[in-house]
Design a protein around this motif. Structure first.
Motif, PDB file in Angstrom:
ATOM      1  N   THR A  46      23.278 -24.048 -15.454  1.00 37.75           N
ATOM      2  CA  THR A  46      23.987 -23.682 -16.566  1.00 37.75           C
ATOM      3  C   THR A  46      23.141 -22.446 -17.399  1.00 37.75           C
ATOM      4  N   PRO A  47      23.335 -21.126 -17.278  1.00 31.48           N
ATOM      5  CA  PRO A  47      22.396 -20.236 -17.836  1.00 31.48           C
ATOM      6  C   PRO A  47      22.096 -20.744 -19.440  1.00 31.48           C
ATOM      7  N   SER A  98       8.583 -18.499 -21.334  1.00 30.86           N
ATOM      8  CA  SER A  98       9.332 -19.273 -22.340  1.00 30.86           C
ATOM      9  C   SER A  98      10.698 -19.675 -21.433  1.00 30.86           C
ATOM     10  N   HIS A  99      11.473 -20.756 -22.065  1.00 31.71           N
ATOM     11  CA  HIS A  99      12.520 -21.450 -21.619  1.00 31.71           C
ATOM     12  C   HIS A  99      13.607 -20.634 -22.361  1.00 31.71           C
ATOM     13  N   SER A 100      13.227 -19.850 -23.016  1.00 30.63           N
ATOM     14  CA  SER A 100      14.418 -18.881 -24.043  1.00 30.63           C
ATOM     15  C   SER A 100      14.639 -17.541 -23.467  1.00 30.63           C
ATOM     16  N   PRO A 101      15.610 -17.018 -22.861  1.00 27.59           N
ATOM     17  CA  PRO A 101      15.732 -15.793 -22.621  1.00 27.59           C
ATOM     18  C   PRO A 101      15.840 -14.880 -23.932  1.00 27.59           C
ATOM     19  N   ASP A 102      16.343 -15.447 -24.966  1.00 28.98           N
ATOM     20  CA  ASP A 102      16.372 -14.786 -26.242  1.00 28.98           C
ATOM     21  C   ASP A 102      15.190 -14.360 -26.825  1.00 28.98           C
ATOM     22  N   VAL A 160      16.447 -10.506 -17.754  1.00 29.32           N
ATOM     23  CA  VAL A 160      17.337 -11.684 -18.128  1.00 29.32           C
ATOM     24  C   VAL A 160      18.564 -11.936 -17.355  1.00 29.32           C
ATOM     25  N   ARG A 161      19.111 -10.806 -17.159  1.00 26.86           N
ATOM     26  CA  ARG A 161      20.658 -10.894 -16.403  1.00 26.86           C
ATOM     27  C   ARG A 161      20.217 -11.349 -15.065  1.00 26.86           C
ATOM     28  N   LEU A 162      18.993 -10.888 -14.286  1.00 30.92           N
ATOM     29  CA  LEU A 162      18.879 -11.293 -13.124  1.00 30.92           C
ATOM     30  C   LEU A 162      18.387 -12.757 -13.117  1.00 30.92           C
TER      31      LEU A 162
END
Length: 250
Positions: free
Chosen positions: A248-249, A204-208, A235-237
């Motif tokens: 941009t994260p 997914s493009h979405s870490p959420d 997600v942090r990495l």
């Protein structure tokens, strides 16, 4: 101890990038068929496993090797090195329009995709109405898919993938194409798969989304696996790699 559903063992995939293209007979004779190229390792020595009933996310910048890795897992590409072992029936939703024949109708493509997944016509008959209803394509199911919008492609592809009763579901970033309402519908179906104990590989493009539904996540960078662990750590990495690259994260 949980059974391993997907075992990725030292998988690498090499592509050759050709710098010149000789088309005339004279050029081919002069160069004796030797065309200069360089090797691009889209995936480089990646190893991990996915347990039965587990949902594993794959994160990485564009060009990190995510889609190539998934194609190796689904058998669309053969690894240059290493191997992938999948236990059970796998259904993959890889990229927009993948597996669709443009000149066939939506109806015909459902039967074609079902047969490619080892289903008989009778088995496809049994789930056909469910596929069309989930995809919300009742009015367009007998139209050629070359006239479908990107959203219609995604709806049909996802509906087929989740209704063929797979043991392992592989989803690439295509859900980003669908509208928000359909994305929610897809996420609800993914959660029902999790409740049923099915195995899911999810890009997914979405870490959420990864944080919301995944048990673990793999992080790729330049074709190499740089992390594997709980979603929060992954997600942090991933965001750190974006910052290092000047992106941009999300």
């Amino acid at each position: 101890m949980a059974t391993t559903a997907v075992d990725v063992q030292g998988v690498s995939k090499r592509f050759r990038l050709y710098h010149e293209k000789y088309t005339s007979l004279k050029e081919k004779v002069i160069h004796a068929g030797r065309i200069p190229y360089e090797d691009l390792w889209a995936v480089n020595d990646v190893s991990f496993d996915v347990k039965e009933g587990e949902t594993v996310g794959i994160l990485g910048r564009n060009g990190s090797g995510k889609s190539t890795l998934l194609k190796c897992i689904c058998g669309v590409l053969q690894p240059t090195d290493g191997q992938v072992v999948v236990r059970g029936q796998l259904a993959g939703l890889l990229e927009l329009g993948a597996g669709f024949q443009q000149d066939l109708s939506g109806r015909e493509n459902i039967y074609l995709n079902g047969s490619m997944l080892g289903m008989s016509k009778r088995e496809v008959d049994r789930v056909f109405d469910d596929i069309v209803e989930f995809a919300e394509l009742e009015q367009f199911i007998d139209n050629q898919v070359k006239f479908y919008s990107s959203g219609m492609y995604v709806r049909l592809g996802f509906a087929v993938a989740v209704n063929v009763d797979p043991d392992v579901l592989v989803i690439d970033e295509v859900l980003a194409v669908g509208d928000e309402r359909f994305q929610r519908k897809c996420m609800d179906r993914i959660r029902s798969f999790q409740t049923e104990g099915r195995t899911i590989l999810f890009v997914s493009h979405s870490p959420d989304q990864v944080l919301a539904i995944c048990d673990r996540a793999v992080v790729l960078s330049d074709g190499k696996m740089i992390g594997l662990g709980p979603p929060g750590e992954a997600v942090r990495l991933f965001r750190e790699t974006l910052l290092e690259a000047g992106d941009t994260p999300t």
